[in-house]
Design a protein around this motif. Sequence first.
Motif, PDB file in Angstrom:
ATOM      1  N   ASP A   1     136.038   1.998  -2.408  1.00  0.00           N
ATOM      2  CA  ASP A   1     136.814   2.880  -1.543  1.00  0.00           C
ATOM      3  C   ASP A   1     138.089   3.246  -2.302  1.00  0.00           C
ATOM      4  O   ASP A   1     139.159   2.734  -2.026  1.00  0.00           O
ATOM      5  N   GLY A   2     137.920   4.103  -3.298  1.00  0.00           N
ATOM      6  CA  GLY A   2     139.043   4.460  -4.159  1.00  0.00           C
ATOM      7  C   GLY A   2     138.646   4.356  -5.612  1.00  0.00           C
ATOM      8  O   GLY A   2     137.949   5.211  -6.141  1.00  0.00           O
ATOM      9  N   GLU A   3     139.040   3.243  -6.255  1.00  0.00           N
ATOM     10  CA  GLU A   3     138.801   3.102  -7.689  1.00  0.00           C
ATOM     11  C   GLU A   3     138.597   1.649  -8.066  1.00  0.00           C
ATOM     12  O   GLU A   3     139.192   0.745  -7.467  1.00  0.00           O
ATOM     13  N   MET A   4     137.732   1.409  -9.049  1.00  0.00           N
ATOM     14  CA  MET A   4     137.543   0.090  -9.641  1.00  0.00           C
ATOM     15  C   MET A   4     137.077   0.306 -11.074  1.00  0.00           C
ATOM     16  O   MET A   4     136.802   1.438 -11.494  1.00  0.00           O
ATOM     17  N   TYR A   5     136.990  -0.804 -11.853  1.00  0.00           N
ATOM     18  CA  TYR A   5     136.605  -0.702 -13.249  1.00  0.00           C
ATOM     19  C   TYR A   5     135.437  -1.633 -13.547  1.00  0.00           C
ATOM     20  O   TYR A   5     135.311  -2.716 -12.961  1.00  0.00           O
ATOM     21  N   ALA A   6     134.591  -1.201 -14.472  1.00  0.00           N
ATOM     22  CA  ALA A   6     133.443  -2.004 -14.889  1.00  0.00           C
ATOM     23  C   ALA A   6     133.171  -1.739 -16.357  1.00  0.00           C
ATOM     24  O   ALA A   6     133.597  -0.723 -16.915  1.00  0.00           O
TER      25      ALA A   6
ATOM     26  N   LEU B   1     137.496  -4.060 -24.295  1.00  0.00           N
ATOM     27  CA  LEU B   1     136.665  -3.896 -23.119  1.00  0.00           C
ATOM     28  C   LEU B   1     136.249  -2.432 -23.034  1.00  0.00           C
ATOM     29  O   LEU B   1     137.060  -1.586 -22.661  1.00  0.00           O
ATOM     30  N   PRO B   2     135.006  -2.093 -23.402  1.00  0.00           N
ATOM     31  CA  PRO B   2     134.549  -0.720 -23.214  1.00  0.00           C
ATOM     32  C   PRO B   2     134.348  -0.464 -21.724  1.00  0.00           C
ATOM     33  O   PRO B   2     133.328  -0.835 -21.148  1.00  0.00           O
ATOM     34  N   LEU B   3     135.325   0.162 -21.094  1.00  0.00           N
ATOM     35  CA  LEU B   3     135.353   0.247 -19.641  1.00  0.00           C
ATOM     36  C   LEU B   3     134.993   1.630 -19.133  1.00  0.00           C
ATOM     37  O   LEU B   3     135.137   2.634 -19.834  1.00  0.00           O
ATOM     38  N   MET B   4     134.545   1.671 -17.889  1.00  0.00           N
ATOM     39  CA  MET B   4     134.415   2.913 -17.156  1.00  0.00           C
ATOM     40  C   MET B   4     135.111   2.753 -15.814  1.00  0.00           C
ATOM     41  O   MET B   4     135.142   1.659 -15.235  1.00  0.00           O
ATOM     42  N   ALA B   5     135.697   3.854 -15.343  1.00  0.00           N
ATOM     43  CA  ALA B   5     136.308   3.881 -14.015  1.00  0.00           C
ATOM     44  C   ALA B   5     135.282   4.400 -13.019  1.00  0.00           C
ATOM     45  O   ALA B   5     134.549   5.354 -13.306  1.00  0.00           O
ATOM     46  N   VAL B   6     135.204   3.764 -11.871  1.00  0.00           N
ATOM     47  CA  VAL B   6     134.312   4.183 -10.798  1.00  0.00           C
ATOM     48  C   VAL B   6     135.186   4.615  -9.623  1.00  0.00           C
ATOM     49  O   VAL B   6     135.980   3.817  -9.116  1.00  0.00           O
ATOM     50  N   ARG B   7     135.034   5.864  -9.212  1.00  0.00           N
ATOM     51  CA  ARG B   7     135.912   6.423  -8.177  1.00  0.00           C
ATOM     52  C   ARG B   7     135.087   7.056  -7.059  1.00  0.00           C
ATOM     53  O   ARG B   7     134.021   7.620  -7.304  1.00  0.00           O
ATOM     54  N   GLY B   8     135.630   6.956  -5.835  1.00  0.00           N
ATOM     55  CA  GLY B   8     134.998   7.583  -4.686  1.00  0.00           C
ATOM     56  C   GLY B   8     134.750   6.590  -3.577  1.00  0.00           C
ATOM     57  O   GLY B   8     135.440   5.564  -3.462  1.00  0.00           O
ATOM     58  N   GLN B   9     133.749   6.887  -2.748  1.00  0.00           N
ATOM     59  CA  GLN B   9     133.351   6.001  -1.659  1.00  0.00           C
ATOM     60  C   GLN B   9     131.848   5.760  -1.764  1.00  0.00           C
ATOM     61  O   GLN B   9     131.062   6.709  -1.857  1.00  0.00           O
ATOM     62  N   GLY B  10     131.476   4.500  -1.775  1.00  0.00           N
ATOM     63  CA  GLY B  10     130.063   4.150  -1.848  1.00  0.00           C
ATOM     64  C   GLY B  10     129.878   2.718  -2.290  1.00  0.00           C
ATOM     65  O   GLY B  10     130.833   1.933  -2.316  1.00  0.00           O
ATOM     66  N   GLU B  11     128.654   2.384  -2.629  1.00  0.00           N
ATOM     67  CA  GLU B  11     128.322   1.038  -3.086  1.00  0.00           C
ATOM     68  C   GLU B  11     127.680   1.127  -4.468  1.00  0.00           C
ATOM     69  O   GLU B  11     126.841   1.999  -4.717  1.00  0.00           O
ATOM     70  N   ALA B  12     128.072   0.227  -5.353  1.00  0.00           N
ATOM     71  CA  ALA B  12     127.507   0.179  -6.699  1.00  0.00           C
ATOM     72  C   ALA B  12     127.150  -1.256  -7.039  1.00  0.00           C
ATOM     73  O   ALA B  12     127.812  -2.200  -6.596  1.00  0.00           O
ATOM     74  N   TRP B  13     126.083  -1.394  -7.827  1.00  0.00           N
ATOM     75  CA  TRP B  13     125.634  -2.714  -8.255  1.00  0.00           C
ATOM     76  C   TRP B  13     125.746  -2.805  -9.769  1.00  0.00           C
ATOM     77  O   TRP B  13     125.377  -1.876 -10.505  1.00  0.00           O
ATOM     78  N   PHE B  14     126.267  -3.953 -10.236  1.00  0.00           N
ATOM     79  CA  PHE B  14     126.527  -4.151 -11.652  1.00  0.00           C
ATOM     80  C   PHE B  14     125.845  -5.426 -12.144  1.00  0.00           C
ATOM     81  O   PHE B  14     125.846  -6.453 -11.443  1.00  0.00           O
ATOM     82  N   ALA B  15     125.297  -5.354 -13.352  1.00  0.00           N
ATOM     83  CA  ALA B  15     124.645  -6.515 -13.965  1.00  0.00           C
ATOM     84  C   ALA B  15     124.629  -6.315 -15.471  1.00  0.00           C
ATOM     85  O   ALA B  15     124.860  -5.204 -15.969  1.00  0.00           O
ATOM     86  N   HIS B  16     124.353  -7.411 -16.204  1.00  0.00           N
ATOM     87  CA  HIS B  16     124.288  -7.316 -17.662  1.00  0.00           C
ATOM     88  C   HIS B  16     123.275  -8.314 -18.187  1.00  0.00           C
ATOM     89  O   HIS B  16     123.489  -9.531 -18.123  1.00  0.00           O
TER      90      HIS B  16
END
Length: 225
Positions: free
Chosen positions: A33-38, A72-87
């Motif tokens: 809900d806004g911004e985060m980094y991954a 840290l090779p990062l990306m910004a994730v912006r907006g409203q929604g749900e995202a799933w992260f794994a490695h």
Amino acid sequence: MKGDLFSSAHVVQPAVEPGMSVENAKCIKYAVDGEMYARQGAMVAYRGDLKFERKGQGVGGMLKRAVTGEGLPLMAVRGQGEAWFAHEAQNCFLVEVEPGDQFTVNGRNVLCFDASLSYDIKTVKGSGIAGGGLFNSVFSGQGRLGLVCEGNPLVIPVSAQSPVYVDTDAVVGWTAHLQTSLHRSQSIGSMLRGGSGEAVQLMLQGEGFVVVRPSELTPQKAQQH
């Protein structure tokens, strides 16, 4: 549709509040809900109105990465929604960073984090050139940090009376207020005869915790990361 695959153990549920949570042992869900980094390339699925953009490190960050090899090779994730992260199906864990805290972590173990956290690339004190370039990312502020680890990590308490020695290829991170230095556990004579393969460790002293993964980083894995 029936079968174990479609049981409640695997079907995801809507997020009840914004922010980061562990979806399962191998994946972290973030209700944005806004911004985060991954880390770049870590998103495995999303729904909602989200945009993914490469996050620049600025001139200072680029210089640090060029000099240290750490970043840290990062990306910004912006907006409203749900995202799933794994490695690479590595195990996932959350760290709560509170005001006044600092958590030092190897960049290869960072999966995602709140935009309210700040990070800087710093030299591990005491490592010097002899440490082969020991540089970690230091997180501070207030928020959640999502980590990945090959296997279940060991969280080892460190006290003033009981310093801990860890393999530099196995350490994930450590808490603030721990002092670091290199410790040589072999004599020069032993090293000349071939040694044990465990010549130098990172020594941590003070009061806190060190996180260690149950495997060393192989040359092949180092190139992949």
